[in-house]
Design a protein around this motif. Structure first.
Motif, PDB file in Angstrom:
ATOM      1  N   PHE A   1     -22.866   4.751   6.572  1.00  0.00           N
ATOM      2  CA  PHE A   1     -21.511   4.797   7.131  1.00  0.00           C
ATOM      3  C   PHE A   1     -21.338   6.008   8.045  1.00  0.00           C
ATOM      4  O   PHE A   1     -20.620   5.951   9.042  1.00  0.00           O
ATOM      5  N   GLU A   2     -22.027   7.115   7.732  1.00  0.00           N
ATOM      6  CA  GLU A   2     -21.964   8.297   8.590  1.00  0.00           C
ATOM      7  C   GLU A   2     -22.680   8.047   9.916  1.00  0.00           C
ATOM      8  O   GLU A   2     -22.238   8.511  10.970  1.00  0.00           O
ATOM      9  N   VAL A   3     -23.767   7.314   9.872  1.00  0.00           N
ATOM     10  CA  VAL A   3     -24.505   6.961  11.097  1.00  0.00           C
ATOM     11  C   VAL A   3     -23.639   6.074  11.983  1.00  0.00           C
ATOM     12  O   VAL A   3     -23.557   6.279  13.202  1.00  0.00           O
ATOM     13  N   ILE A   4     -22.971   5.091  11.375  1.00  0.00           N
ATOM     14  CA  ILE A   4     -22.092   4.193  12.136  1.00  0.00           C
ATOM     15  C   ILE A   4     -20.968   5.001  12.779  1.00  0.00           C
ATOM     16  O   ILE A   4     -20.702   4.861  13.984  1.00  0.00           O
ATOM     17  N   ALA A   5     -20.329   5.862  11.997  1.00  0.00           N
ATOM     18  CA  ALA A   5     -19.219   6.665  12.518  1.00  0.00           C
ATOM     19  C   ALA A   5     -19.688   7.563  13.659  1.00  0.00           C
ATOM     20  O   ALA A   5     -19.039   7.655  14.704  1.00  0.00           O
TER      21      ALA A   5
END
Length: 139
Positions: A19-23
């Motif tokens: 989710f951090e990579v997506i954000a």
């Protein structure tokens, strides 16, 4: 890479979670101008396919972006890149985050209030025109 129970990475491992990579990917698209204020963000389905992520993971990324003020939701329409008074600051390499989530929401509410006031003024004008027109006919 060490993976804990149920595929979770241990806290403090230094490896960003999906989710951090997506954000961060979406933040970078905004910084680079690929996504501009007011643009629709990719849908949950698109992000799930692009990152091979679950719906929950994509939702966590979107919550993070909204909390940080990068995105706003419009019920029934989706998520959009937030508008900022300092949009030029997003272009520089030193850009890390726009206004906080609360500031972005206040800004959006102020814009909506201004638009609503203009619409009310226009409606009042129409009503007055109709009332004065019908009053003359009745005489």
């Amino acid at each position: 890479m060490v993976v804990g129970r149920r595929g979770r990475r241990p806290a403090g491992s230094g490896v960003p979670l999906t989710f951090e990579v997506i954000a961060e990917t979406l933040r970078e698209r905004i910084r680079s101008g690929g996504l501009r204020p007011g643009d629709a963000l990719p849908t949950q389905a698109v992000l799930m396919r692009e990152f091979g992520a679950s719906s929950l993971t994509v939702q966590k990324a979107m919550v993070l972006l909204k909390q940080e003020g990068w995105a706003v939701s419009r019920p029934g329409k989706g998520a959009f890149v937030a508008h900022h008074d300092h949009a030029d600051e997003l272009d520089g390499p030193e850009a890390t985050a726009p206004a906080t989530g609360t500031a972005a929401r206040v800004e959006a509410l102020e814009r909506a209030l201004k638009e609503a006031a203009q619409e009310i003024a226009e409606l009042r004008g129409r009503i007055e025109a109709l009332e004065s027109g019908s009053g003359e006919r009745g005489r």
